[in-house]
Design an enzyme around this catalytic site. Structure first.
Site, mmCIF file in Angstrom:
data_model
loop_
_atom_site.group_PDB
_atom_site.id
_atom_site.type_symbol
_atom_site.label_atom_id
_atom_site.label_comp_id
_atom_site.label_asym_id
_atom_site.label_seq_id
_atom_site.Cartn_x
_atom_site.Cartn_y
_atom_site.Cartn_z
ATOM 1 N N VAL A 1 93.380 40.769 39.866
ATOM 2 C CA VAL A 1 92.213 39.817 40.056
ATOM 3 C C VAL A 1 91.923 39.582 41.561
ATOM 4 O O VAL A 1 92.938 39.415 42.368
ATOM 5 C CB VAL A 1 92.470 38.543 39.167
ATOM 6 C CG1 VAL A 1 91.245 37.344 39.642
ATOM 7 C CG2 VAL A 1 92.779 38.651 38.013
ATOM 8 N N GLY A 2 90.534 39.863 41.916
ATOM 9 C CA GLY A 2 90.139 39.547 43.437
ATOM 10 C C GLY A 2 89.732 38.273 43.536
ATOM 11 O O GLY A 2 89.996 37.171 42.858
ATOM 12 N N THR B 1 80.100 45.224 44.846
ATOM 13 C CA THR B 1 80.089 43.886 43.947
ATOM 14 C C THR B 1 78.889 43.276 44.034
ATOM 15 O O THR B 1 77.995 43.650 45.112
ATOM 16 C CB THR B 1 81.305 43.043 44.564
ATOM 17 O OG1 THR B 1 82.530 43.686 43.872
ATOM 18 C CG2 THR B 1 80.924 41.521 44.028
HETATM 19 N N1 ASP Z 1 85.560 41.345 46.315
HETATM 20 C C1 ASP Z 1 85.488 42.461 45.389
HETATM 21 C C2 ASP Z 1 86.973 42.524 44.801
HETATM 22 O O1 ASP Z 1 88.044 42.433 45.819
HETATM 23 C C3 ASP Z 1 85.092 43.739 45.849
HETATM 24 C C4 ASP Z 1 83.815 43.696 46.428
HETATM 25 O O2 ASP Z 1 83.225 42.432 46.803
HETATM 26 O O3 ASP Z 1 82.970 44.646 46.804
HETATM 27 O O4 ASP Z 1 87.290 42.581 43.815
#
Ligand code: ASP
Length: 277
Positions: free
Chosen positions: A190-191, A162
């Site tokens: 959704v993260g 990300t």
């Molecule tokens: N935090 C992001 C999610 O969970 C993934 C990431 O940071 O690589 O969607």
């Protein structure tokens, strides 16, 4: 001006060059913190090695849904589960300019189309191969059995490429983040990335962006947590304390900026690049 960007926790330091390029191109001609973080994140979205925009990870059903957000001086714009646009962070900025804080799913995609954002397929060869691998592992499963398998594989996901950026210009702070989510995630998931205080925060004291296992970050609201720790503990210590709230098996990274400088902390490799001038 201070800028710090990351290419995701779990992204090897050899990707620092990609982040550096994005920072140098993204800040070019920009004089305000919000324009800078958007410029940098747009560049990172356009680089297929990162999991945002072009190169976003694929969901278990084969679709790509992306989350992004921007924050500046207490104002927020976020998109979640948006599909088939080239730069989700730019759509987040459109939401920022609207009376709303977040738009989601098909309505969010339609919002982008109405504003002239063209249909764009962010799928890359690498992500297609990852989908084939996921399909192979989940083959022949459905219903509760499929969900059980998804849980099993999802728990093993470690890091996600990300992207995010924080910046300071003349004492004003901005944050931007963009992601395709993680592998083995369901459509509609959704993260932390588009959620205020979880994936990002920017206020009068600085700006913070997180990366890592989204569900765990949401439970701890780590971006706001880090932001609140800055005045008492200083920037670097605030980042370290935020990371220390996670057991080592959960990947987590944080970047932050305040009047004194830039700092980061992580418990995996995390590609990053920063400038202070
Ligand atoms: N935090 C992001 C999610 O969970 C993934 C990431 O940071 O690589 O969607």
């Amino acid at each position: 001006m201070k800028v710090l960007a990351h290419g995701g926790v779990g992204s090897p330091r050899e990707n620092d060059d990609g982040v550096k390029d994005a920072v140098n191109k993204g800040i070019s001609g920009k004089t305000e913190a919000l324009d800078i973080v958007i410029g940098v994140v747009r560049e990172l979205e356009d680089d297929p090695i990162f999991n945002a925009g072009t190169g976003s990870r694929v969901r278990i059903d084969g679709s790509i849904q992306m989350d992004a957000a921007v924050m500046f001086d207490g104002e927020i714009g976020a998109v979640s589960a948006i599909e088939r646009v080239k730069n989700p962070v730019s759509v987040a900025k459109e939401v920022y300019d609207s009376p709303f804080v977040m738009l989601t799913g098909a309505d969010c995609t339609q919002f982008a189309r109405d504003l002239g954002y063209e249909d764009y397929d962010p799928l890359t060869k690498k992500r297609k191969e990852e989908l084939e691998e996921m399909n192979e592992k989940l083959k022949g499963t459905d219903g509760p059995e499929r969900l059980k398998k998804v849980r099993e594989f999802y728990e093993q996901v470690d890091g996600g490429d990300t992207v995010g950026c924080v910046a300071e210009v003349y004492g004003e702070y901005a944050a931007a983040v963009s992601t395709g989510g993680t592998s083995y995630c369901m459509r509609g998931r959704v993260g932390d990335s588009p959620l205020i205080g979880c994936g990002f925060y920017a206020g009068k004291k600085g700006a913070v962006v997180t990366t890592g296992k989204g569900e765990e970050i949401i439970k701890r609201m780590s971006a706001k947590r880090c932001y609140d720790l800055i005045p008492e503990h200083g920037l670097k210590e605030a980042c370290e304390m935020t990371i220390a709230e996670y057991p080592n098996e959960i990947s987590i990274g944080v970047i932050a900026v305040n009047g004194s400088g830039i700092a980061s902390a992580d418990n995996r490799e995390m590609a990053r690049f920063g400038i202070e001038r």
